[in-house]
Design an enzyme around this catalytic site. Structure first.
Site, PDB file in Angstrom:
ATOM      1  N   HIS A   1      32.934  85.580  85.547  1.00 25.52           N
ATOM      2  CA  HIS A   1      34.010  86.489  84.864  1.00 25.52           C
ATOM      3  C   HIS A   1      35.389  85.447  84.548  1.00 25.52           C
ATOM      4  O   HIS A   1      35.753  85.786  85.120  1.00 25.52           O
ATOM      5  CB  HIS A   1      33.680  87.755  85.466  1.00 25.52           C
TER       6      HIS A   1
ATOM      7  N   HIS B   1      38.537  85.736  81.976  1.00 22.60           N
ATOM      8  CA  HIS B   1      39.332  85.707  80.221  1.00 22.60           C
ATOM      9  C   HIS B   1      39.731  84.732  79.721  1.00 22.60           C
ATOM     10  O   HIS B   1      40.889  84.834  80.152  1.00 22.60           O
ATOM     11  CB  HIS B   1      40.396  87.214  80.158  1.00 22.60           C
TER      12      HIS B   1
ATOM     13  N   LYS C   1      28.145  91.980  77.511  1.00 19.69           N
ATOM     14  CA  LYS C   1      28.845  93.295  78.255  1.00 19.69           C
ATOM     15  C   LYS C   1      29.389  95.085  77.413  1.00 19.69           C
ATOM     16  O   LYS C   1      29.776  94.874  76.655  1.00 19.69           O
ATOM     17  CB  LYS C   1      30.853  92.578  78.105  1.00 19.69           C
TER      18      LYS C   1
ATOM     19  N   HIS D   1      31.993  96.249  82.700  1.00 23.83           N
ATOM     20  CA  HIS D   1      32.890  97.514  83.640  1.00 23.83           C
ATOM     21  C   HIS D   1      32.817  98.307  83.830  1.00 23.83           C
ATOM     22  O   HIS D   1      32.256  99.769  83.041  1.00 23.83           O
ATOM     23  CB  HIS D   1      34.143  97.268  82.305  1.00 23.83           C
TER      24      HIS D   1
ATOM     25  N   HIS E   1      33.731  93.156  88.947  1.00 21.55           N
ATOM     26  CA  HIS E   1      34.585  93.429  89.504  1.00 21.55           C
ATOM     27  C   HIS E   1      34.695  94.579  89.861  1.00 21.55           C
ATOM     28  O   HIS E   1      35.507  95.549  89.688  1.00 21.55           O
ATOM     29  CB  HIS E   1      36.099  93.048  88.527  1.00 21.55           C
TER      30      HIS E   1
ATOM     31  N   ASP F   1      37.730  87.568  86.579  1.00 31.64           N
ATOM     32  CA  ASP F   1      38.491  87.792  86.073  1.00 31.64           C
ATOM     33  C   ASP F   1      39.732  87.953  85.531  1.00 31.64           C
ATOM     34  O   ASP F   1      40.375  88.491  85.704  1.00 31.64           O
ATOM     35  CB  ASP F   1      38.439  89.479  86.631  1.00 31.64           C
TER      36      ASP F   1
HETATM   37  O1  DOR Z   1      42.239  94.089  84.061  1.00 29.73           O
HETATM   38  C1  DOR Z   1      41.902  93.655  83.328  1.00 29.73           C
HETATM   39  N1  DOR Z   1      41.758  92.522  81.919  1.00 29.73           N
HETATM   40  N2  DOR Z   1      40.682  94.416  83.085  1.00 29.73           N
HETATM   41  C2  DOR Z   1      40.292  94.391  82.329  1.00 29.73           C
HETATM   42  O2  DOR Z   1      39.086  94.614  82.633  1.00 29.73           O
HETATM   43  C3  DOR Z   1      40.056  93.657  80.579  1.00 29.73           C
HETATM   44  C4  DOR Z   1      41.586  92.349  80.911  1.00 29.73           C
HETATM   45  C5  DOR Z   1      42.171  92.077  80.276  1.00 29.73           C
HETATM   46  O3  DOR Z   1      41.012  91.396  79.030  1.00 29.73           O
HETATM   47  O4  DOR Z   1      43.302  92.040  79.900  1.00 29.73           O
HETATM   48 ZN    ZN Z   2      37.547  91.612  82.936  1.00 27.08          ZN
END
Ligand code: DOR
Ligand code: ZN
Length: 345
Positions: free
Chosen positions: A13, A15, A99, A136, A174, A247
Site C-alpha cells: 500500500h 502513495h 481501491k 479504505h 491500513h 501507506d
Molecule cells: O493519511 C492518509 N493519506 N490516508 C489516506 O487514506 C490517504 C493518504 C493520502 O493520499 O494522502
Molecule cells: Zn493510503
C-alpha cells in the site's frame, strides 16, 4: 543479534504521487521494496486501465538507474465504474486491485463511492476474475466520531459486503483498531489487511500530547494504546492475513503544517527499519520476514522475491527533510534516531 537478513520485501500500500515528486518517492521505496501496490488517488484519479497504463509508464521512467522496482497498479472505484473495466484491468496484467474510497473519507476521495449499491455488478465481476478490492475502511457520516469511523465501517459496511460477495478477495487497508484486526482474523483467508509502521509504533498521544504534531496525522487517524497493541499482536502473530503496507503518503511540508493540514505520514524511506523496531519491541523480529516478504505475495498470487536485504542493529538519524519535486517533505520521525538501519545505506 546484530543483523537480520530478509527476503526482499514489497509494499502492499503506497502513495507515489505524480510529476516531479516521482523521482524522489520512487527512489525511496525502490531502496528496499521490490514491488508496491500503487494507490490511484491522483488528481484526477486513476479510474481506468488506460490511465493506470500511463501512470505506470511515468513511474517506470522515474526509477533510479538500474532499478527493477515494479509498480503494481490499482484502479480507483467510482459509482460509474463499468464491469467491462474490470476485464480490461485483469487482462492488462499490470492492474492488481481496485481501491474503494468512500466518498469524502480522505485525500482526493471526492470521486469515490457514494453508495456501494452502485457497485454490485463491478464487485461481482471482480469476484469472478479474482481481482482484489482494496478498502479504505471508514464511514464518512458527519455524526460518527472520527475515532469511531473504522469500527462503524467494519460493522455497517465491511461485514455485510464480505457476506454478500462470498468469493470476493478483500484487503482492508491500513487497519487501525482492535475491531478491524479481530474482524480480519475471524474472516476466511480471502480477507486480509495491511498495517502501517506508524500504527504499530505509536498511539494518538504521539500526535496530541504536549502540542499538536501534524506529521503524525494520517487517516485512519491514530487510535488508542489498546488498538496499537492489537495491531502489534496481529502483525507479529504469524497469521498470513496481515502483511506490510506502509501507506506512505507524502505531502509537502507547507500542506502538512497548515490551518487545515493534509493526512499522511511519509514513511517510505525508512519503513523497514520502523517495522523492525515495532517487531523487536515485542521480541518478534523472527516474524518480520513473513509479514514483510511472504504473506503479501501469497495473497496477491505473485512469486516471492529472490533478492535479500539486511538490517543491522545500528542507529541512524532520520533526515530533517527531503526534496519533494520543487518542494520539501518531512519524513516520519524527522531528526530522530532509529534503532535499525539497512546494510549499505
Ligand atoms: O493519511 C492518509 N493519506 N490516508 C489516506 O487514506 C490517504 C493518504 C493520502 O493520499 O494522502
Ligand atoms: Zn493510503
Amino acid at each position: 543479534m546484530d543483523f537480520i537478513d530478509l527476503r526482499q520485501p514489497d509494499d502492499w500500500h503506497l502513495h507515489l504521487r505524480d510529476g516531479a515528486a516521482l523521482a524522489q518517492t520512487v527512489a525511496a521505496s525502490a531502496s528496499w521494496a521490490a514491488r508496491a501496490i500503487v494507490m490511484p488517488n491522483l488528481k484526477p484519479p486513476v479510474t481506468t486501465t488506460a490511465l493506470a497504463r500511463s501512470y505506470r509508464d511515468r513511474i517506470l521512467a522515474a526509477r533510479p538507474e538500474g532499478s527493477n522496482f515494479e509498480p503494481l497498479m490499482t484502479l480507483y472505484l467510482t459509482d460509474n465504474t463499468a464491469a467491462e473495466e474490470i476485464d480490461r484491468a485483469v487482462d492488462s496484467g499490470f492492474v492488481h486491485g481496485v481501491k474503494l474510497y468512500p466518498s469524502g473519507a480522505t485525500t482526493n476521495s471526492d470521486h469515490g463511492v457514494s453508495d456501494l449499491a452502485h457497485c454490485e455488478a463491478v464487485l461481482e465481476r471482480m469476484a469472478e476474475r479474482g481481482l482484489p478490492l482494496l478498502i479504505h475502511g471508514e464511514v464518512t457520516d458527519a455524526e460518527v466520531d472520527i475515532f469511531d469511523r473504522e469500527r462503524v465501517f467494519v460493522e455497517r459496511t465491511l461485514g455485510p459486503l464480505v457476506e454478500r460477495h462470498p468469493e470476493l478477495r478483500v484487503v482492508v487497508e491500513h487497519i487501525t483498531t482492535h475491531d478491524a484486526a479481530s474482524f480480519v482474523r475471524e474472516s476466511p483467508a480471502r480477507v486480509a489487511a495491511t498495517i502501517t509502521p506508524q500504527h504499530l509504533l505509536v498511539n494518538r498521544n504521539a500526535m496530541l500530547v504536549g502540542g499538536i504534531r501534524p506529521h503524525y496525522y494520517c487517516l485512519p487517524i491514530l487510535k488508542r494504546e489498546r488498538d496499537r497493541q492489537a495491531l502489534v499482536e496481529a502483525a507479529t502473530s504469524g497469521d498470513p492475513s496481515f502483511f506490510l503496507g506502509t501507506d506512505s503518503a507524502p505531502h509537502a511540508v507547507g500542506a502538512k503544517e497548515s490551518d487545515c493540514g493534509c493526512a499522511g505520514c511519509f514513511t517510505a524511506l525508512n519503513a523497514l527499519e520502523l517495522y523492525a523496531e515495532a517487531f523487536d519491541a515485542v521480541g518478534a523480529l523472527d516474524r518480520l520476514e513473513a509479514f514483510a516478504s511472504e504473506f503479501g505475495p501469497r495473497f496477491y498470487g505473485l512469486p516471492l522475491n529472490e533478492g535479500r536485504v539486511r538490517l543491522e542493529r545500528a542507529t541512524q538519524t532520520v533526515a530533517a527533510s527531503m526534496p519533494f519535486g520543487e518542494l520539501e517533505v518531512r519524513p516520519f520521525r524527522a531528526g530522530e534516531t532509529l534503532a535499525f538501519r539497512r546494510a549499505g545505506s
